[in-house]
Scaffold this motif. Structure first.
Motif, PDB file in Angstrom:
ATOM      1  N   LYS A 390     -22.263  -1.629 -41.104  1.00 52.09           N
ATOM      2  CA  LYS A 390     -22.005  -2.329 -42.370  1.00 52.09           C
ATOM      3  C   LYS A 390     -21.307  -3.668 -42.115  1.00 52.09           C
ATOM      4  CE  LYS A 390     -21.634  -2.934 -46.830  1.00 52.09           C
ATOM      5  NZ  LYS A 390     -20.903  -4.230 -46.811  1.00 52.09           N
ATOM      6  N   ASP A 394     -22.850  -7.646 -42.417  1.00 55.58           N
ATOM      7  CA  ASP A 394     -22.196  -8.705 -43.190  1.00 55.58           C
ATOM      8  C   ASP A 394     -21.995  -9.958 -42.348  1.00 55.58           C
ATOM      9  OD1 ASP A 394     -22.056  -7.028 -45.380  1.00 55.58           O
ATOM     10  OD2 ASP A 394     -19.982  -6.403 -44.997  1.00 55.58           O
ATOM     11  N   GLU A 398     -23.902 -13.690 -42.926  1.00 57.65           N
ATOM     12  CA  GLU A 398     -23.104 -14.879 -43.151  1.00 57.65           C
ATOM     13  C   GLU A 398     -23.389 -15.981 -42.134  1.00 57.65           C
ATOM     14  OE1 GLU A 398     -19.031 -13.776 -43.204  1.00 57.65           O
ATOM     15  OE2 GLU A 398     -19.199 -12.551 -45.032  1.00 57.65           O
TER      16      GLU A 398
END
Length: 408
Positions: A390, A394, A398
């Motif tokens: 997870k 992310d 980004e």
């Protein structure tokens, strides 16, 4: 003495103090800039140097401005000599108290530090160094005094290019589709299949693919039950989160003629190079291991559920280590924010206590993650893998538009 004379004296004192302060800051700035350009290892960086100085030194430094911190029972370590030694080591990476440090950067084996903590976890009272032990089988119920884990850790070296030859991946490698495919083990057919679902971004592999767990296989190294299962779990979890990942379960002990444990990272580098040759969109390279420490060090309970702790290894021999550490830090910080205590930190290893490079010069987004230890279960490790997936997804989302210069 008239007022004009007094004013003149005060003005000269003020100018002298101002110039002295300005000179000091200029020297510190020049020293910091010089150190940043000269230092190519995290072990001799400000981070590494800070870990080599006693905590009392910093306490005494703060006590200069906070009188309540002073103790009448202990002599201060914050002396002119210690400060000068600290600044000298900071700028030159030479320890004035040990002449060997003059040669440490040029003569292999003379380096003073082996394992250095670059960034700790939230549990400051639980700082335990990584433990990497060679392949050995032992009885889980054996007396601790006879436990082969007590033997000295093996030092993995970087051999010359002509010392070993790497064959194609094992027949069990899920990236292989048959003997008629490319020798690399990454077929065009498999590549097309992956690319059809989106650009593959994360490549997962295992330099020590047979690392296992005592509760699962009864031994610390096993050809069937091992960390490649964690790689597959991370691949699946990332795909569920929209990140195309590929994992390799290549068994080097079977697929490499004349296999030598000391050359593990040479074998795995070949795997990374082959994967990147087939899929140049790979941007992130994750080498998953497990630690050799016991359960009390490698396990954390979060809301009544056990998870395997993890940590990162940064190679001190990689001149671009700061980029790799920055990548690891993003994951470390996010995990520690959401699950305090689950990370054992970011550690640096030199060639005196490991490979020293860990294939990390290949990409700034290449890291080693050690999940759990020999006494954890796959279930506990998988829980941590899912959390890592997870956070990693992310970070990838980004940063994906940034040019990382892979392979350059």
């Amino acid at each position: 003495m008239n007022q004009s004379t007094i004013f003149g004296v005060m003005l000269r004192v003020f100018i002298t103090l101002s110039l002295g302060t300005l000179t000091m800051f200029l020297m510190l700035s020049i020293g910091s800039y010089t150190q940043s350009k000269m230092v190519t290892s995290p072990i001799v960086s400000m981070q590494g140097l800070g870990t080599s100085v006693s905590s009392q030194f910093f306490v005494d430094m703060m006590a200069v401005e906070i009188p309540q911190m002073k103790s009448g029972l202990n002599s201060t370590t914050f002396s002119q000599k210690n400060v000068l030694n600290f600044l000298f080591r900071y700028v030159t990476s030479i320890n004035p108290n040990d002449p060997k440090s003059l040669l440490a950067s040029e003569v292999p084996g003379l380096a003073l530090e082996k394992v250095v903590l670059l960034r700790g976890g939230s549990d400051k009272d639980d700082i335990v160094e990584p433990l990497d032990l060679p392949p050995t089988h032992f009885d889980f119920k054996a007396n601790n005094d006879n436990n082969p884990q007590k033997i000295d850790p093996i030092i993995e070296t970087q051999p010359q290019e002509d010392e070993q030859t790497i064959e194609s991946g094992s027949s069990d490698d899920e990236l292989n589709v048959g003997e008629d495919e490319q020798k690399s083990g990454f077929s065009e057919k498999q590549s097309d299949k992956v690319a059809a679902n989106g650009n593959p971004l994360v490549f997962i592999y295992h330099s020590h693919n047979r690392e296992s767990w005592l509760p699962e296989s009864g031994q610390v190294y096993d050809g069937e039950t091992n960390v490649t299962a964690l790689g597959k779990r991370l691949e699946k979890s990332l795909k569920n989160l929209g990140i195309v990942a590929v994992s390799s379960d290549r068994d080097y002990e079977e697929s490499v003629e004349g296999y030598n444990w000391n050359f593990s990272y040479k074998y795995s580098l070949k795997t990374v190079e082959e994967a990147f040759a087939v899929n140049p969109t790979f941007n992130y390279f994750i080498d998953i291991h497990r630690d050799s420490q016991g359960r009390e060090v490698t396990t954390i309970n979060i809301d009544g559920v056990n998870y395997a702790k993890f940590y990162f290894i940064i190679g001190a021999s990689n001149p671009n280590w700061r980029a790799n550490e920055a990548f690891a830090t993003k994951i470390h910080d996010a995990m520690e924010t959401q699950y305090p205590g689950i990370s054992r930190g970011i550690w640096s290893k030199s060639s005196t206590d490991g490979n020293g490079e860990y294939n990390q010069s290949f990409s700034p987004n290449s890291i080693v993650i050690e999940v759990g230890g020999v006494e954890n279960t796959i279930e506990e490790s998988n829980r941590t893998i899912d959390l890592l997936a997870k956070v990693l997804s992310d970070v990838v989302w980004e940063a994906e538009k940034v040019d990382t210069g892979v392979g350059g």
